[in-house]
Scaffold this motif. Structure first.
Motif, PDB file in Angstrom:
ATOM      1  N   SER A  73       0.785  -1.209  -0.171  1.00 49.97           N
ATOM      2  CA  SER A  73       0.054  -0.323   0.109  1.00 49.97           C
ATOM      3  C   SER A  73       0.922   1.365  -0.027  1.00 49.97           C
ATOM      4  N   LEU A  74       0.229   2.455  -0.036  1.00 47.78           N
ATOM      5  CA  LEU A  74       0.679   3.431   0.304  1.00 47.78           C
ATOM      6  C   LEU A  74       1.465   3.934   1.442  1.00 47.78           C
ATOM      7  N   ILE A  75       0.595   3.374   2.285  1.00 44.69           N
ATOM      8  CA  ILE A  75       0.997   4.015   3.645  1.00 44.69           C
ATOM      9  C   ILE A  75       2.584   3.760   4.377  1.00 44.69           C
ATOM     10  N   ASP A  76       3.480   2.360   3.726  1.00 46.46           N
ATOM     11  CA  ASP A  76       4.467   2.123   3.826  1.00 46.46           C
ATOM     12  C   ASP A  76       5.204   3.424   4.060  1.00 46.46           C
ATOM     13  N   SER A  77       5.151   3.851   2.031  1.00 44.75           N
ATOM     14  CA  SER A  77       5.695   4.615   1.723  1.00 44.75           C
ATOM     15  C   SER A  77       5.249   6.471   2.154  1.00 44.75           C
ATOM     16  N   TRP A  78       4.471   6.140   3.349  1.00 44.09           N
ATOM     17  CA  TRP A  78       4.104   7.483   3.456  1.00 44.09           C
ATOM     18  C   TRP A  78       4.844   7.847   4.504  1.00 44.09           C
ATOM     19  N   MET A  79       4.974   6.482   5.815  1.00 40.44           N
ATOM     20  CA  MET A  79       5.799   6.677   6.956  1.00 40.44           C
ATOM     21  C   MET A  79       6.979   6.875   5.967  1.00 40.44           C
ATOM     22  N   GLU A  80       7.565   5.899   5.345  1.00 38.90           N
ATOM     23  CA  GLU A  80       8.818   6.354   5.007  1.00 38.90           C
ATOM     24  C   GLU A  80       9.669   8.196   4.587  1.00 38.90           C
ATOM     25  N   GLN A  81       8.441   8.673   4.067  1.00 38.59           N
ATOM     26  CA  GLN A  81       8.349  10.304   3.953  1.00 38.59           C
ATOM     27  C   GLN A  81       8.413  10.768   4.789  1.00 38.59           C
ATOM     28  N   LEU A  82       6.875  10.807   5.490  1.00 38.03           N
ATOM     29  CA  LEU A  82       7.613  11.568   7.436  1.00 38.03           C
ATOM     30  C   LEU A  82       8.409  11.415   7.832  1.00 38.03           C
ATOM     31  N   PHE A  83       9.270   9.985   7.802  1.00 37.88           N
ATOM     32  CA  PHE A  83      10.583   9.699   9.011  1.00 37.88           C
ATOM     33  C   PHE A  83      11.570   9.148   7.690  1.00 37.88           C
ATOM     34  N   HIS A 116      14.334   9.876   8.035  1.00 38.35           N
ATOM     35  CA  HIS A 116      16.011   9.607   8.734  1.00 38.35           C
ATOM     36  C   HIS A 116      15.918   8.423   9.688  1.00 38.35           C
ATOM     37  N   GLN A 117      14.448   8.130   9.537  1.00 41.33           N
ATOM     38  CA  GLN A 117      14.433   7.090  11.034  1.00 41.33           C
ATOM     39  C   GLN A 117      15.213   5.724  10.331  1.00 41.33           C
ATOM     40  N   THR A 118      16.306   4.777  10.984  1.00 39.59           N
ATOM     41  CA  THR A 118      16.489   4.100  10.764  1.00 39.59           C
ATOM     42  C   THR A 118      15.598   2.655  10.589  1.00 39.59           C
ATOM     43  N   ASP A 119      14.865   2.492  11.836  1.00 39.45           N
ATOM     44  CA  ASP A 119      14.108   1.166  12.146  1.00 39.45           C
ATOM     45  C   ASP A 119      12.569   1.563  11.369  1.00 39.45           C
ATOM     46  N   GLU A 120      12.095   1.006  11.353  1.00 39.68           N
ATOM     47  CA  GLU A 120      10.158   0.970  10.936  1.00 39.68           C
ATOM     48  C   GLU A 120       9.778   1.504  11.900  1.00 39.68           C
ATOM     49  N   ILE A 121       8.486   2.381  11.552  1.00 43.26           N
ATOM     50  CA  ILE A 121       8.020   3.182  13.478  1.00 43.26           C
ATOM     51  C   ILE A 121       6.098   2.007  12.920  1.00 43.26           C
ATOM     52  N   ALA A 122       6.158   1.656  13.994  1.00 43.96           N
ATOM     53  CA  ALA A 122       4.729   1.234  14.145  1.00 43.96           C
ATOM     54  C   ALA A 122       3.209   2.122  13.788  1.00 43.96           C
ATOM     55  N   ILE A 123       1.857   1.507  12.828  1.00 40.70           N
ATOM     56  CA  ILE A 123       1.682   2.772  12.819  1.00 40.70           C
ATOM     57  C   ILE A 123       0.286   3.210  14.420  1.00 40.70           C
ATOM     58  N   SER A 124       0.576   1.923  15.209  1.00 33.98           N
ATOM     59  CA  SER A 124       0.023   2.122  16.478  1.00 33.98           C
ATOM     60  C   SER A 124       0.626   2.917  17.163  1.00 33.98           C
ATOM     61  N   THR A 125       2.548   2.928  16.963  1.00 31.37           N
ATOM     62  CA  THR A 125       3.175   3.707  17.943  1.00 31.37           C
ATOM     63  C   THR A 125       2.620   5.453  17.599  1.00 31.37           C
ATOM     64  N   LEU A 126       2.913   5.384  16.694  1.00 27.64           N
ATOM     65  CA  LEU A 126       2.422   6.761  15.591  1.00 27.64           C
ATOM     66  C   LEU A 126       1.353   7.297  15.993  1.00 27.64           C
ATOM     67  N   LEU A 127       0.118   7.201  15.450  1.00 27.02           N
ATOM     68  CA  LEU A 127      -1.147   6.948  16.435  1.00 27.02           C
ATOM     69  C   LEU A 127      -0.784   7.585  17.739  1.00 27.02           C
ATOM     70  N   ALA A 128      -0.856   6.883  18.918  1.00 27.92           N
ATOM     71  CA  ALA A 128      -1.243   6.647  19.832  1.00 27.92           C
ATOM     72  C   ALA A 128      -0.154   8.188  20.635  1.00 27.92           C
ATOM     73  N   ARG A 129       0.833   8.940  19.735  1.00 26.63           N
ATOM     74  CA  ARG A 129       1.922   9.764  19.937  1.00 26.63           C
ATOM     75  C   ARG A 129       1.328  10.927  20.884  1.00 26.63           C
ATOM     76  N   GLY A 130       0.235  10.976  20.384  1.00 28.19           N
ATOM     77  CA  GLY A 130      -0.331  12.630  20.605  1.00 28.19           C
ATOM     78  C   GLY A 130      -2.068  12.530  21.861  1.00 28.19           C
TER      79      GLY A 130
END
Length: 326
Positions: free
Chosen positions: A42-52, A54-68
């Motif tokens: 899906s495009l979601i993986d690409s969007w996550m790479e563009q949002l972050f 410089h991140q060397t490891d994968e960021i889980a979707i739930s981790t991002l959504l919970a941060r705020g």
């Protein structure tokens, strides 16, 4: 180095590339750029790479959504719970995503109450920008490996079920919730025009962690990208604003949809044409274009020097899309 990325998605299962709609700019960038094809994604993986980026490891979707949400800070792990429709096929059950719950008039708060009860009072929240998604706080690692909802869509259930030490527990939980939804749907007025959720898909598991804000400029139509961008504190803006930047300081992402209306394809081609003009002017050093249809992503990456490959024969985007989806 500034990159302008354009993502263009079409309704799943529909051929929206009529032969009558010429796409010269799309044809050019896909002919002369570095073209790649990815399936079951899906495009979601690409969007996550563009949002972050410089991140060397994968960021889980739930981790991002919970941060705020400070209420989630007391939980060590998170899990995405997506409202879906399970449809019986010839030899298996298939997972169908439900992406237009708001336009269908379906109240996802009712399903949230059912899920809160099923998860024994754990914190369960609707993701307002992403109507079919709920987020659940967990007190420990769920110990599963899941398939993202977008990748599970239209695939046989037996091929995408969770794996891992606790997979049986979570599969049983999905079965339990399916029965709860069935009983609830039986007690609500029938609506033949819209499909009601009859189950959930669990995915996107991740731990609590600190994340830096994203510096990406984003213009989004997809509810998924809107939700992710806001959670990442990216700068939300308009297409016109991104295209009118005199000296862009950050990478930019524009997300648009196309449909059976040929005007939407014409508009997508015009957007790519404007992106090419910015690339040629030197305002951006790279132009990425991604097309998604039926869980297949076709993408290309161009520099202004790529566009000077006059010896490369220009093919048709419609042919690549249809070959990829066949």
């Amino acid at each position: 180095m500034n990159t302008l990325s354009l993502t263009i998605s079409s309704p799943s299962g529909r051929d929206v590339w009529p032969d009558t709609s010429p796409t010269p700019s799309l044809d050019l960038v896909f002919s002369r750029g570095a073209r790649k094809l990815r399936r079951n994604t899906s495009l979601i993986d690409s969007w996550m790479e563009q949002l972050f980026p410089h991140q060397t490891d994968e960021i889980a979707i739930s981790t991002l959504l919970a941060r705020g949400d400070p209420d989630f800070s007391v939980y060590s792990h998170y899990l995405c719970c997506e409202l879906v429709d399970y449809s019986a096929g010839m030899n298996d059950v298939f997972v169908r995503r439900l992406q237009n719950l708001l336009s269908a008039g379906i109240d996802n708060r009712r399903y949230k109450d059912l899920l809160t009860a099923s998860f024994d009072g754990l914190l369960t929240r609707n993701v307002s920008e992403w109507p079919s998604l709920l987020l659940i706080g967990l007190k420990e690692d769920p110990k599963i490996g899941s398939t993202p909802g977008a990748e599970a869509h239209n695939r046989a259930l037996s091929t995408v079920l969770p794996t891992g030490p606790q997979s049986r527990h979570w599969i049983a939980k999905m079965n339990e919730i399916q029965m709860l939804f069935h009983q609830s749907n039986e007690n609500t007025p029938d609506d033949r025009e819209h499909v009601k959720p009859n189950g959930v898909w669990l995915w996107g598991e991740g731990p609590r962690r600190e994340l830096q804000d994203s510096s990406l400029l984003v213009s989004a139509q997809s509810p998924e990208l809107i939700a992710l961008s806001r959670a990442a504190n990216a700068t939300m803006t308009s297409v016109d604003q991104i295209l009118s930047e005199d000296s862009p300081q950050h990478n930019a992402l524009i997300d648009i949809h196309i449909s059976e209306d040929s005007n939407t394809i014409v508009a997508a081609n015009e957007l790519v044409s404007k992106g090419m003009a910015l690339l040629k002017s030197g305002l951006y050093t790279q132009l990425n274009v991604q097309l998604m249809q039926n869980s297949i992503v076709l993408d290309t990456s161009c520099t202004k020097y790529s566009l000077h490959k006059f010896w490369v024969k220009t093919g048709k985007t419609i042919d690549w899309v249809r070959d990829a989806c066949s």
